[in-house]
Motif scaffolding. Structure first.
Motif, PDB file in Angstrom:
ATOM      1  N   ILE A  34      39.047 -74.781  -8.224  1.00 19.16           N
ATOM      2  CA  ILE A  34      38.494 -73.654  -8.966  1.00 19.16           C
ATOM      3  C   ILE A  34      39.077 -73.346 -10.346  1.00 19.16           C
ATOM      4  N   SER A  35      40.625 -73.552 -10.351  1.00 16.69           N
ATOM      5  CA  SER A  35      41.236 -73.186 -11.687  1.00 16.69           C
ATOM      6  C   SER A  35      40.725 -74.086 -12.635  1.00 16.69           C
ATOM      7  N   ARG A  36      40.337 -75.367 -12.383  1.00 24.60           N
ATOM      8  CA  ARG A  36      39.716 -76.134 -13.572  1.00 24.60           C
ATOM      9  C   ARG A  36      38.042 -75.497 -13.755  1.00 24.60           C
ATOM     10  N   GLN A  37      37.384 -75.164 -12.810  1.00 26.10           N
ATOM     11  CA  GLN A  37      36.206 -74.931 -13.159  1.00 26.10           C
ATOM     12  C   GLN A  37      36.084 -73.391 -13.867  1.00 26.10           C
ATOM     13  N   ILE A  38      37.014 -72.775 -13.896  1.00 27.89           N
ATOM     14  CA  ILE A  38      36.888 -71.497 -14.516  1.00 27.89           C
ATOM     15  C   ILE A  38      37.072 -71.698 -15.823  1.00 27.89           C
ATOM     16  N   PHE A  39      37.421 -72.745 -16.446  1.00 26.97           N
ATOM     17  CA  PHE A  39      37.429 -72.940 -17.661  1.00 26.97           C
ATOM     18  C   PHE A  39      36.297 -73.434 -18.400  1.00 26.97           C
ATOM     19  N   ALA A  40      35.308 -73.433 -17.412  1.00 26.83           N
ATOM     20  CA  ALA A  40      33.673 -73.405 -18.214  1.00 26.83           C
ATOM     21  C   ALA A  40      33.463 -72.131 -18.857  1.00 26.83           C
ATOM     22  N   ASP A  41      34.231 -71.396 -18.637  1.00 25.57           N
ATOM     23  CA  ASP A  41      33.859 -69.795 -19.146  1.00 25.57           C
ATOM     24  C   ASP A  41      34.636 -69.919 -20.601  1.00 25.57           C
ATOM     25  N   LYS A  42      33.758 -70.018 -21.489  1.00 25.90           N
ATOM     26  CA  LYS A  42      34.076 -70.245 -22.933  1.00 25.90           C
ATOM     27  C   LYS A  42      35.200 -68.985 -23.498  1.00 25.90           C
ATOM     28  N   ASN A  43      34.815 -67.645 -22.766  1.00 30.40           N
ATOM     29  CA  ASN A  43      35.540 -66.531 -23.274  1.00 30.40           C
ATOM     30  C   ASN A  43      37.118 -66.663 -22.879  1.00 30.40           C
ATOM     31  N   LEU A  44      37.013 -67.356 -21.451  1.00 30.86           N
ATOM     32  CA  LEU A  44      38.504 -67.363 -20.918  1.00 30.86           C
ATOM     33  C   LEU A  44      39.270 -68.582 -21.688  1.00 30.86           C
ATOM     34  N   LEU A  45      38.622 -69.647 -21.971  1.00 32.45           N
ATOM     35  CA  LEU A  45      39.181 -70.610 -22.673  1.00 32.45           C
ATOM     36  C   LEU A  45      39.489 -70.367 -24.118  1.00 32.45           C
ATOM     37  N   GLN A  46      38.724 -69.560 -24.692  1.00 31.30           N
ATOM     38  CA  GLN A  46      39.154 -69.062 -26.037  1.00 31.30           C
ATOM     39  C   GLN A  46      40.342 -68.175 -25.805  1.00 31.30           C
ATOM     40  N   GLU A  47      40.394 -67.519 -25.111  1.00 32.44           N
ATOM     41  CA  GLU A  47      41.625 -66.623 -24.782  1.00 32.44           C
ATOM     42  C   GLU A  47      42.991 -67.228 -24.508  1.00 32.44           C
ATOM     43  N   VAL A  48      42.820 -68.485 -23.704  1.00 31.07           N
ATOM     44  CA  VAL A  48      43.901 -69.213 -23.668  1.00 31.07           C
ATOM     45  C   VAL A  48      44.324 -70.167 -24.796  1.00 31.07           C
ATOM     46  N   PHE A  49      43.470 -70.457 -25.577  1.00 23.24           N
ATOM     47  CA  PHE A  49      43.806 -71.041 -26.963  1.00 23.24           C
ATOM     48  C   PHE A  49      44.568 -70.047 -27.994  1.00 23.24           C
ATOM     49  N   VAL A  50      44.201 -68.977 -27.875  1.00 23.93           N
ATOM     50  CA  VAL A  50      44.760 -67.777 -28.934  1.00 23.93           C
ATOM     51  C   VAL A  50      45.991 -67.396 -28.394  1.00 23.93           C
ATOM     52  N   ASN A  51      46.461 -67.463 -26.895  1.00 24.74           N
ATOM     53  CA  ASN A  51      47.799 -67.206 -26.479  1.00 24.74           C
ATOM     54  C   ASN A  51      48.647 -68.680 -26.474  1.00 24.74           C
ATOM     55  N   ASN A  92      38.579 -64.145  -7.346  1.00 30.60           N
ATOM     56  CA  ASN A  92      37.410 -63.540  -7.060  1.00 30.60           C
ATOM     57  C   ASN A  92      36.256 -64.801  -6.701  1.00 30.60           C
ATOM     58  N   LYS A  93      36.492 -65.937  -7.202  1.00 33.61           N
ATOM     59  CA  LYS A  93      35.768 -67.118  -6.510  1.00 33.61           C
ATOM     60  C   LYS A  93      36.358 -67.515  -5.086  1.00 33.61           C
ATOM     61  N   ILE A  94      37.349 -67.148  -4.756  1.00 33.20           N
ATOM     62  CA  ILE A  94      37.814 -67.510  -3.543  1.00 33.20           C
ATOM     63  C   ILE A  94      37.470 -66.681  -2.463  1.00 33.20           C
ATOM     64  N   LEU A  95      37.370 -65.449  -3.008  1.00 32.63           N
ATOM     65  CA  LEU A  95      36.645 -64.370  -1.821  1.00 32.63           C
ATOM     66  C   LEU A  95      35.064 -64.587  -1.956  1.00 32.63           C
ATOM     67  N   GLU A  96      34.478 -64.981  -2.995  1.00 31.98           N
ATOM     68  CA  GLU A  96      32.982 -65.448  -2.850  1.00 31.98           C
ATOM     69  C   GLU A  96      32.840 -66.241  -1.655  1.00 31.98           C
ATOM     70  N   LYS A  97      33.575 -67.401  -1.756  1.00 28.33           N
ATOM     71  CA  LYS A  97      33.587 -68.382  -0.918  1.00 28.33           C
ATOM     72  C   LYS A  97      34.023 -68.339   0.633  1.00 28.33           C
ATOM     73  N   ILE A  98      34.861 -67.538   0.770  1.00 30.29           N
ATOM     74  CA  ILE A  98      35.115 -66.992   2.039  1.00 30.29           C
ATOM     75  C   ILE A  98      34.171 -65.894   2.686  1.00 30.29           C
ATOM     76  N   ASN A  99      33.363 -65.028   1.783  1.00 33.01           N
ATOM     77  CA  ASN A  99      31.966 -64.479   2.316  1.00 33.01           C
ATOM     78  C   ASN A  99      30.917 -65.492   2.687  1.00 33.01           C
ATOM     79  N   LYS A 100      30.993 -66.620   1.938  1.00 31.21           N
ATOM     80  CA  LYS A 100      29.779 -67.479   2.016  1.00 31.21           C
ATOM     81  C   LYS A 100      30.155 -68.247   3.514  1.00 31.21           C
ATOM     82  N   ALA A 101      31.509 -68.513   3.898  1.00 35.73           N
ATOM     83  CA  ALA A 101      31.831 -69.096   4.839  1.00 35.73           C
ATOM     84  C   ALA A 101      31.529 -68.154   6.113  1.00 35.73           C
ATOM     85  N   LYS A 102      31.813 -66.882   6.121  1.00 35.21           N
ATOM     86  CA  LYS A 102      31.578 -66.057   6.930  1.00 35.21           C
ATOM     87  C   LYS A 102      30.075 -65.780   7.366  1.00 35.21           C
ATOM     88  N   LYS A 103      29.187 -66.089   6.293  1.00 33.08           N
ATOM     89  CA  LYS A 103      27.795 -65.910   6.397  1.00 33.08           C
ATOM     90  C   LYS A 103      27.348 -67.249   7.221  1.00 33.08           C
TER      91      LYS A 103
END
Length: 200
Positions: A34-51, A92-103
């Protein structure tokens, strides 16, 4: 549904253990994936480059994870800074996956996360399994796997909460200082124990 947390320090074999669980039809939520997948978010990626600077940007604009790793493994403040940026999105992604597993009426779900304790996931899991190993074995595995120096391996180990601190939180501990075959035997023994004692 039983939510099992699985954690262990770098080189202890957490991923190998999770692969054994998968082969035994246990659903895995892989925080590292999941930590790899979240970097598909361009805004997060840009924030990491800035920091963290342009030195962690590949020529194609993607993240150079090794370069970022060299920064955070040697600077605790930078590691905290990175975690503050990424952990809310990972959780947030982990909680989404837990809820899906419960369903889906899963009986057991495993959260595989290196920073499970540090990230506050003990609040959402039912039981915690920690995989450990002897430090000499741990160092050799990191050096062999990542083709890095012994000093780099020790630096990565020291950037994490110690094994001794982590096992205080454990409901079950597997020592993985031996072979993959031995880990397989221990994992199957644990799966039986878990189903008999922790699952309704």
């Amino acid at each position: 549904m039983l939510i099992l947390g699985v954690t262990g320090n770098i080189g202890c074999g957490k991923s190998s253990l999770s692969n054994i669980f998968k082969k035994n039809d246990i659903e895995i939520i892989d925080a590292d994936k999941i930590s790899r997948q979240i970097f598909a978010d361009k805004n997060l990626l840009q924030e990491v480059f800035v920091n963290f600077g342009e030195g962690i940007r590949n020529t194609d604009g993607s993240l150079d994870r090794k370069a970022l790793g060299r920064i955070v493994f040697n600077n605790e403040d930078k590691l905290i800074e990175l975690n503050n940026l990424t952990h809310p999105k990972i959780k947030n992604k982990i909680l989404e996956k837990i809820n899906k597993a419960k369903k889906n009426n899963e009986k057991i779900i495993v959260i595989d996360a290196a920073l499970l304790i540090e990230g506050g996931y003990t609040k959402i899991i039912d039981k915690l399994l920690i995989i450990t190993c002897d430090e000499d074995v741990q160092i050799k595995r990191i050096v062999d796997r990542d083709n890095c120096t012994r000093e780099d391996a020790i630096s990565r180990i020291n950037s994490q909460m110690s094994q001794e601190e982590k096992i205080i939180y454990a409901d079950y501990i597997i020592n993985n200082s031996s072979t993959l075959e031995e880990l397989n035997i221990k994992a199957k023994k644990f799966i039986m124990y878990m189903k008999e004692n922790w699952c309704e």
